[in-house]
Design a protein around this motif. Structure first.
Motif: not given
Length: 756
Positions: A310-311, A307, A327, A313-314, A301-303, A132
């Motif tokens: 994504r952080r 960014t 995801g 979500c983590w 959560w996917h490409s 992440a």
């Protein structure tokens, strides 16, 4: 396997000084006090835990820490007590404990068991679990941008792109840089929209919880079969503990609405859920359905997400601020606080197999992850993998089936077009029978889909003067012409170059000719045969962004095309209400080669793509062009007796002793030096004692079907063993016998899905 078994003795790598420093012992609160020796697993490619002194204030197992490694500071996780036996003066201290939710014991266990199964070094597994951006950054406030309350009076193209990005992402927050980049505008455009009130600028913590989902909201009305299936899944959730269910339903039967009821039950219990999708392109429609069912959008959560998201979500998954994640396969490695349900949608899809880096199958890892945290798994598909079917047959998995389409739609009629009887001109691939059926659909105001699983214009470009086939400079693969881009592309390494005017071998001009069809060439033939028809081509390489693909799919669903030409992208979950005809251009394509799963995959793909037809009230038909109408797989596809196909395929595999009734592992050696890989491969084949002791066979070495990729020569060995054989332990002992040069790579692929 314990961490000691996996990593050996650990330590700093300095000279041993026994008994000078003892392993740390946690106190009654589980904390290693300051100065205690702890073992830290880092994300660096090392073969052991590293010993450090606990920092001031102490640290606990699972803490994310920053530690010195040479001149650098790297991310790691406290894995347990240190090994001890080092000079105390040489042991360095943990730099700091990071402000990150500690890794839970079940995640620790999952990573270890996944590493043991796939024979992957633990640092690589930890990298998967901490992937992440900005994860180690200190918490801070930031400015975020969301849709505003107004629309600008004067709409420019740049402003429109900014607002479209915000609308397309369901109100998710962006930083200024992310929003500007995704919209392709300068930051001043965004700031101008802020002044007009069209974009809202907010001060917010870096990572906020996601809106709460409401599992008590009513879902859509279910049919009797759907309601029975949903109740079965809800009861399984209420029973608690680990378990896996195969949810098998024909295309259009409403599997999604059924498993969303299991998600609702999971959320009602206060636990978290994960839904895996095989393609990012499928997420937009699915997210809309989730929002309609639960009143808010889930975490993604996917490409394709930013960014920042994504952080967020983590961290929110770890803190419990995300109830549901939708995801890609890597979402399995998120640090869920209380994971209660994993749904693997289209579980048969080959994209769930990670083919580089850490080699794993997300379907299998989902089952392992659920076993580690007492969660349920739902494996959903219209055409399940033989592995899943066999586990359901053996009683290891529960089974829920939906045998009919939802509502008034019915399954399409399926028939074969025997191409041996068709009068087809050279350089054409649409038979007169299929062309006539397409014409009838156009007159009726309906849509037709032509399916060909080949991207580009033509798979081979050949010189008619000397016979040279244009290949990639870095791979032993032919380059594919992409006429829309006016380039030749290698589908192995991505290398591309302009289409040459003369043959690179004999220098003769005007003799280069495309051989065979791709979807772009099909579009050319369709345009000539049906000049008034609106044609849309769906292929992953033709879209620069997920948003562009989503817009095209939405336009097609609204009736914006008469004829759709697509690769396997079109077989996955899309719903085109006006589509009543599917024509498979080359039904024999997947039956070629020696892949043990060729029959299974052809059956799955043909049934899936045929299922796109007749999903609304109008009846559908599927026509398969084939030169082998008598082939058992073609007959099984047309006959519709799926259980008979699985039983026959299972018996064939059982007699051959191959998965799921045997075990296999691929060993892939690669190096710039071709002699080096063959020498090591031959040595491994000769010294196979650890494998012979468990009754395993070694085949090879042999050049991989594509023997060179990105300048590296590739050699494969294949290991075959009985179902109950301890394969991983034998493989580890076998591989440990051999020393490898710095440029030689060895990868182990447990349960290989492809043999390229």
């Amino acid at each position: 396997m314990s961490s000691g078994d996996l990593f050996g003795d650990g330590g700093t790598g300095d000279d041993r000084a026994p008994d000078l420093l003892h392993p740390g012992i946690p106190d009654r609160d589980g904390l290693f006090p300051e100065g205690a020796l702890v073992g830290v697993l880092t994300t660096q490619p090392l073969d052991r835990l590293l010993d450090y002194k606990s920092p001031p204030g102490g640290c606990a197992p699972g803490d994310h820490v920053e530690v010195p490694l040479g001149p650098r500071k790297v991310h790691g996780v406290v894995w347990g007590p240190g090994a001890g036996g080092f000079d105390p003066a040489k042991v360095r201290a943990v730099s700091r404990v990071l402000d990150i939710t500690p890794m839970r014991e079940e995640m620790h266990q999952f990573l270890g068991r996944a590493a043991d199964y796939t024979l992957t070094p633990m640092p690589a597994m930890l990298r998967l679990a901490t992937r992440a951006p900005g994860l180690t950054d200190a918490p801070a406030a930031r400015k975020i941008y969301r849709p505003g309350a107004t629309r600008p009076e004067r709409m420019t193209d740049a402003r429109r792109r900014v607002l479209e990005v915000l609308d397309d992402h369901g109100g998710l927050a962006f930083t200024l840089g992310e929003l500007s980049e995704m919209a392709g505008v300068t930051s001043s455009v965004v700031k101008g929209l802020v002044k007009l009130g069209a974009v809202a600028e907010e001060d917010a913590p870096r990572d906020l919880p996601y809106p709460r989902l409401d599992p008590g909201l009513p879902g859509v009305a279910l049919s009797a079969a759907q309601a029975a299936g949903a109740e079965s899944l809800r009861q399984a959730m209420r029973a608690g503990g680990y378990g896996t269910t195969m949810l098998k339903g024909v295309t259009g039967s409403g599997k999604t609405e059924v498993y969303l009821e299991a998600v609702a039950e999971c959320l009602a219990q206060g636990r978290q859920a994960l839904v895996l999708l095989p393609e990012i392109a499928l997420s937009a429609e699915f997210l809309t359905r989730v929002e309609a069912r639960f009143g808010a959008r889930p975490a993604e959560w996917h490409s394709g997400v930013t960014t920042t998201e994504r952080r967020r979500c983590w961290k929110m998954v770890a803190e419990g601020g995300a109830q549901l994640v939708v995801g890609a396969r890597s979402a399995l490695f998120l640090p869920f606080r209380d994971l209660g349900l994993i749904v693997v949608d289209e579980e048969h899809d080959t994209s769930y197999k990670q083919e580089d880096g850490v080699l794993y199958n997300a379907r299998d890892m989902a089952v392992l992850r659920a076993a580690c945290c007492s969660a349920r798994v739902i494996l959903a598909s219209a055409t399940p993998s033989l592995e899943t079917w066999a586990n359901a047959e053996a009683g290891k998995y529960d089974r829920v089936e939906l045998g009919a389409r939802f509502g008034r739609s019915v399954l399409p009629d399926m028939d074969a077009i025997d191409m041996r009887d068709e009068d087809l001109a050279a350089g054409h691939w649409i038979s007169p029978t299929l062309a006539s059926a397409i014409g009838a659909r156009i007159e009726a105001g309906e849509q037709s889909l032509l399916f060909l699983n080949r991207r580009g214009y033509a798979p081979v470009t050949i010189c008619r003067a000397c016979g040279h086939q244009i290949g990639c400079d870095h791979c032993d693969a032919r380059m594919v012409e992409h006429r829309f881009q006016k380039r030749l592309v290698c589908h192995q390494c991505g290398e591309s170059k302009p289409v040459p005017e003369k043959c690179p071998s004999c220098d003769v001009e005007g003799k280069l000719a495309p051989v065979g069809p791709g979807v772009e060439r099909m579009a050319e033939e369709v345009a000539a045969a049906f000049p008034e028809a609106r044609v849309a081509v769906l292929s992953s390489d033709l879209f620069s962004s997920a948003r562009a693909l989503k817009e095209t799919i939405a336009a097609i669903a609204a009736g914006g095309a008469d004829i759709i030409i697509g690769t396997q992208l079109v077989a996955k979950g899309h719903n085109f209400p006006l589509l009543t005809l599917v024509g498979v251009i080359d039904a024999d394509l997947g039956l070629q080669g020696s892949d043990l799963r060729a029959a299974e995959r052809t059956f799955q793909l043909m049934r899936q793509v045929a299922g796109r037809a007749g999903r609304a009230e109008r009846p559908g038909a599927a026509l398969l062009q084939t030169f082998q109408p008598e082939h058992p797989v073609i007959r099984a596809i047309l006959g519709g007796d799926e259980e008979a196909f699985w039983r026959a395929e299972a018996e064939t595999r059982r007699q051959a002793g191959v998965p799921p009734y045997g075990r296999m592992a691929g060993i892939i050696l690669s190096s710039p030096d071709v002699q080096e890989v063959f020498d090591l491969g031959a040595a491994m084949a000769r010294q196979d004692g650890p494998l012979r002791r468990i009754g395993a066979q070694v085949f090879g070495p042999a050049p991989a079907p594509i023997a060179r990729i990105r300048g590296r020569h590739r050699v494969r060995l294949l290991v075959k063993a009985e179902k109950q054989a301890p394969l991983q332990a034998a493989l580890a002992e076998w591989i440990a016998q051999f020393r490898r040069g710095a440029n030689l790579r060895l990868a182990v692929d447990i349960d290989p899905q492809s043999f390229f």
